[in-house]
Design a protein around this motif. Sequence first.
Motif, PDB file in Angstrom:
ATOM      1  N   PRO A   1       0.826  -1.207   0.000  1.00 23.87           N
ATOM      2  CA  PRO A   1       0.000   0.000   0.000  1.00 23.87           C
ATOM      3  C   PRO A   1       0.867   1.267   0.000  1.00 23.87           C
ATOM      4  CG  PRO A   1      -0.119  -1.093   2.133  1.00 23.87           C
ATOM      5  CD  PRO A   1       0.689  -1.971   1.225  1.00 23.87           C
ATOM      6  N   THR A   2       0.450   2.250  -0.759  1.00 25.93           N
ATOM      7  CA  THR A   2       1.126   3.546  -0.800  1.00 25.93           C
ATOM      8  C   THR A   2       0.083   4.629  -0.541  1.00 25.93           C
ATOM      9  OG1 THR A   2       0.747   3.818  -3.172  1.00 25.93           O
ATOM     10  CG2 THR A   2       2.785   2.698  -2.520  1.00 25.93           C
ATOM     11  N   ASP A   3       0.550   5.863  -0.425  1.00 24.70           N
ATOM     12  CA  ASP A   3      -0.390   6.976  -0.237  1.00 24.70           C
ATOM     13  C   ASP A   3      -1.260   7.182  -1.469  1.00 24.70           C
ATOM     14  OD1 ASP A   3       0.487   7.466   2.324  1.00 24.70           O
ATOM     15  OD2 ASP A   3       1.970   8.963   1.708  1.00 24.70           O
ATOM     16  N   GLU A   4      -0.678   6.934  -2.662  1.00 33.21           N
ATOM     17  CA  GLU A   4      -1.430   7.103  -3.898  1.00 33.21           C
ATOM     18  C   GLU A   4      -2.423   5.951  -4.115  1.00 33.21           C
ATOM     19  OE1 GLU A   4       2.173   6.988  -4.209  1.00 33.21           O
ATOM     20  OE2 GLU A   4       2.174   9.103  -3.683  1.00 33.21           O
ATOM     21  N   LYS A   5      -2.019   4.753  -3.722  1.00 32.31           N
ATOM     22  CA  LYS A   5      -2.866   3.567  -3.908  1.00 32.31           C
ATOM     23  C   LYS A   5      -2.990   2.795  -2.590  1.00 32.31           C
ATOM     24  CE  LYS A   5      -1.926   2.885  -8.759  1.00 32.31           C
ATOM     25  NZ  LYS A   5      -1.623   1.929  -9.797  1.00 32.31           N
ATOM     26  N   PRO A   6      -3.866   3.272  -1.703  1.00 32.69           N
ATOM     27  CA  PRO A   6      -4.048   2.546  -0.440  1.00 32.69           C
ATOM     28  C   PRO A   6      -4.803   1.236  -0.667  1.00 32.69           C
ATOM     29  CG  PRO A   6      -5.603   4.351  -0.584  1.00 32.69           C
ATOM     30  CD  PRO A   6      -4.717   4.450  -1.793  1.00 32.69           C
ATOM     31  N   GLN A   7      -4.602   0.294   0.216  1.00 34.45           N
ATOM     32  CA  GLN A   7      -5.323  -0.972   0.166  1.00 34.45           C
ATOM     33  C   GLN A   7      -6.562  -0.846   1.044  1.00 34.45           C
ATOM     34  OE1 GLN A   7      -4.363  -3.950  -1.561  1.00 34.45           O
ATOM     35  NE2 GLN A   7      -3.227  -2.359  -2.617  1.00 34.45           N
TER      36      GLN A   7
ATOM     37  N   GLY B   1      -2.134  -2.717   7.231  1.00 36.99           N
ATOM     38  CA  GLY B   1      -1.922  -1.766   6.156  1.00 36.99           C
ATOM     39  C   GLY B   1      -3.143  -1.497   5.294  1.00 36.99           C
ATOM     40  N   TYR B   2      -4.315  -1.833   5.795  1.00 32.40           N
ATOM     41  CA  TYR B   2      -5.548  -1.604   5.050  1.00 32.40           C
ATOM     42  C   TYR B   2      -6.229  -0.327   5.539  1.00 32.40           C
ATOM     43  CZ  TYR B   2      -5.497  -6.390   3.256  1.00 32.40           C
ATOM     44  OH  TYR B   2      -5.173  -7.554   2.619  1.00 32.40           O
ATOM     45  N   THR B   3      -7.003   0.281   4.656  1.00 33.99           N
ATOM     46  CA  THR B   3      -7.909   1.347   5.037  1.00 33.99           C
ATOM     47  C   THR B   3      -9.271   0.692   5.220  1.00 33.99           C
ATOM     48  OG1 THR B   3      -6.671   2.928   3.704  1.00 33.99           O
ATOM     49  CG2 THR B   3      -8.914   3.537   4.323  1.00 33.99           C
TER      50      THR B   3
END
Length: 117
Positions: free
Chosen positions: A18-24, A45-47
């Motif tokens: 996961p990144t700031d641009e592509k969150p999981q 690491g999930y939203t």
Amino acid sequence: MKLTEPTLERFIVERPEPTDEKPQNICLDKGYDYPEVRELVEQWGYTAHIRSRGEEMKEKKRIPGYRARRWVVERTHSWLNRFRRLLIRWEKKVENYLAMLHFACAWITFRAAGLSG
């Protein structure tokens, strides 16, 4: 709630970091609306997208004609249960079961597309 961590540990599909641009993201129903689950999902690491208890009833009263979105998953399970071979697992090999699952999904998609006449 008690099986959240074992479920997260046993995900088969590799997921990208996961990144700031592509969150999981992970969507859960109100049965997982506990602070422990929210914390655990965040550690992985999930939203989290978890409906709060009573939130759906408030929207039903506020929005006329409101329909819950969870029926999409329940409908898909119902369609897959029409394939008796999936409902009652006869195959011993995982590969054969997965092949039948893929075939059933393809068949459902084919019928939904309206290409058969």
